[in-house]
Design a protein around this motif. Structure first.
Motif, short mmCIF file in Angstrom:
data_model
loop_
_atom_site.label_atom_id
_atom_site.label_comp_id
_atom_site.label_asym_id
_atom_site.label_seq_id
_atom_site.Cartn_x
_atom_site.Cartn_y
_atom_site.Cartn_z
N ASP A 1 0.81 -1.22 0.00
CA ASP A 1 0.00 0.00 0.00
C ASP A 1 0.85 1.27 0.00
OD1 ASP A 1 -2.19 -1.65 0.09
OD2 ASP A 1 -2.49 -1.47 2.25
N LYS A 2 2.17 1.10 -0.11
CA LYS A 2 3.13 2.22 -0.18
C LYS A 2 3.09 3.11 1.06
CE LYS A 2 3.24 2.22 -5.21
NZ LYS A 2 3.09 2.98 -6.47
N LYS A 3 2.74 2.49 2.18
CA LYS A 3 2.79 3.24 3.45
C LYS A 3 4.21 3.26 4.01
CE LYS A 3 -2.03 2.35 4.74
NZ LYS A 3 -2.93 1.74 5.77
N VAL A 4 5.03 2.27 3.61
CA VAL A 4 6.46 2.27 3.93
C VAL A 4 7.20 2.03 2.63
CG1 VAL A 4 6.09 1.43 6.29
CG2 VAL A 4 6.56 -0.21 4.45
N SER A 5 8.48 2.40 2.62
CA SER A 5 9.25 2.30 1.38
C SER A 5 9.79 0.91 1.10
CB SER A 5 10.42 3.29 1.43
OG SER A 5 11.29 3.00 2.51
N GLY A 6 9.82 0.06 2.14
CA GLY A 6 10.32 -1.29 1.94
C GLY A 6 10.61 -1.97 3.26
N ILE A 7 11.25 -3.12 3.17
CA ILE A 7 11.61 -3.91 4.35
C ILE A 7 13.11 -4.17 4.30
CG2 ILE A 7 11.29 -6.10 5.56
CD1 ILE A 7 8.50 -6.28 4.25
N ARG A 8 13.76 -3.97 5.43
CA ARG A 8 15.19 -4.22 5.58
C ARG A 8 15.38 -5.37 6.56
NH1 ARG A 8 20.07 -1.17 5.23
NH2 ARG A 8 18.85 0.45 4.20
N ILE A 9 16.25 -6.29 6.21
CA ILE A 9 16.53 -7.39 7.13
C ILE A 9 18.05 -7.53 7.32
CG2 ILE A 9 14.43 -8.63 6.46
CD1 ILE A 9 17.42 -10.43 5.47
N SER A 10 18.46 -8.13 8.43
CA SER A 10 19.87 -8.44 8.63
C SER A 10 20.01 -9.94 8.82
CB SER A 10 20.42 -7.69 9.85
OG SER A 10 19.79 -8.11 11.04
#
Length: 323
Positions: free
Chosen positions: A84-93
């Motif tokens: 829904d483009k409420k966040v720019s993406g997901i980052r994982i480590s």
């Protein structure tokens, strides 16, 4: 618009090794296993602030090594916000030895945009001595695979590990630069209670870098990455009561990043031969140039430099002009 992470900590889940430095509860200050509901609540709370562009970040453990069903549960709770483009993406480590094509396909399908690898060192002796469970070639292969799938690559390194030296840290930085990551985090080693490093330290088999040595080596590393166009997004561990309570030794300081920037500034003067100089600096960087309790001034005097500091607000913050 400012950028920020909505950090979800997945503490010490999935890690196949007990690394020499690791005490995840102390590092993150978290011990509970987050649920899909926790993710939703954290994101909804953060999104109430409208002046930030957020990404969801799963940190604290080796995300791609956790139970697959649980990993999918977390991703499914986060993905609707990406869709829904409420966040720019997901980052994982994650770890370099927990990356393959199958898991990258899954991450891609759930809106993951950035993957950070805990490389820590590119010296195989250091990796082995600190029980990492992988070698430097594994870091290279995982990095190339991540980039081939179009993810943003982040790399994390540590300075002052068991068997590490200034020279080895510099060589690690050079090898990480060759991998062309977009971002880097540099963590000076902190010796925490109930770790293998603590045992070595107590038995006087290991002498970690202190704060000054850690700031010095990082002051050499940061310009290397920046010159290569790689953004250093973190210097040192986040401060927490748990770290202060459990730390035995190492390179921890509440304002470690500022110490490094201060040392970088004085390094620019030390590149010149000892003499009298006028040093022009923006007033916002005046205290940084002088150093903590005027430590930089005393260092320069000790090395044979005599400087007159003149403020000039036409200069950018952290910029120096020397004549």
């Amino acid at each position: 618009m400012k950028k920020g992470n909505i950090s979800i900590f997945v503490p010490h889940l999935g890690c196949p090794c007990e690394c020499s430095f690791c005490n995840q509860h102390t590092i993150t200050g978290h011990n509970d296993k987050p649920t899909a509901r926790d993710v939703k609540e954290a994101v909804d709370k953060a999104l109430k602030r409208k002046d930030y562009e957020y990404e969801i970040a799963f940190f604290g453990g080796s995300f791609t090594a956790i139970d697959r069903e649980y990993m999918l549960e977390l991703l499914e709770s986060a993905y609707p916000y990406v869709k829904d483009k409420k966040v720019s993406g997901i980052r994982i480590s994650t770890r370099p030895d927990c990356v393959d094509e199958e898991v990258l396909e899954i991450l891609k399908s759930y809106g993951v945009t950035s993957i950070e690898l805990g490389a820590q060192s590119m010296d195989d002796e250091v990796l082995d001595a600190n029980k990492r469970g992988h070698n430097s070639q594994c870091v290279i292969e995982a990095s190339e695979l991540i980039k081939s799938y179009g993810f943003e690559l982040g790399l994390q390194m540590m300075t002052g590990l068991y068997k590490d030296t200034f020279e080895k840290s510099i060589e690690t930085a050079k090898k990480l630069i060759e991998l062309k990551p977009q971002t880097v985090r540099i963590y000076p080693t902190v010796v925490l209670k109930n770790t293998y490093l603590a045992e070595l330290y107590i038995n006087e088999q290991y002498k970690p870098f202190g704060v000054d040595d850690s700031a010095y080596i990082c002051s050499l590393l940061v310009p290397m990455f920046e010159k290569a166009g790689i953004k250093v997004i973190r210097l040192g561990l986040h401060s927490s009561p748990d770290i202060k309570k459990n730390m035995l030794a190492g390179g921890f300081h509440d304002s470690f990043g500022e110490l490094v920037k201060s040392r970088i500034m004085v390094n620019k003067i030390l590149e010149l031969p000892p003499a009298d100089y006028e040093v022009f600096v923006n007033e916002k960087s005046l205290s940084k140039l002088k150093g903590n309790k005027k430590s930089n001034i005393y260092l320069l005097i000790e090395r044979g430099y005599n400087i007159k500091i003149i403020t000039d607000n036409r200069l950018a913050v952290d910029e120096l002009r020397i004549k």
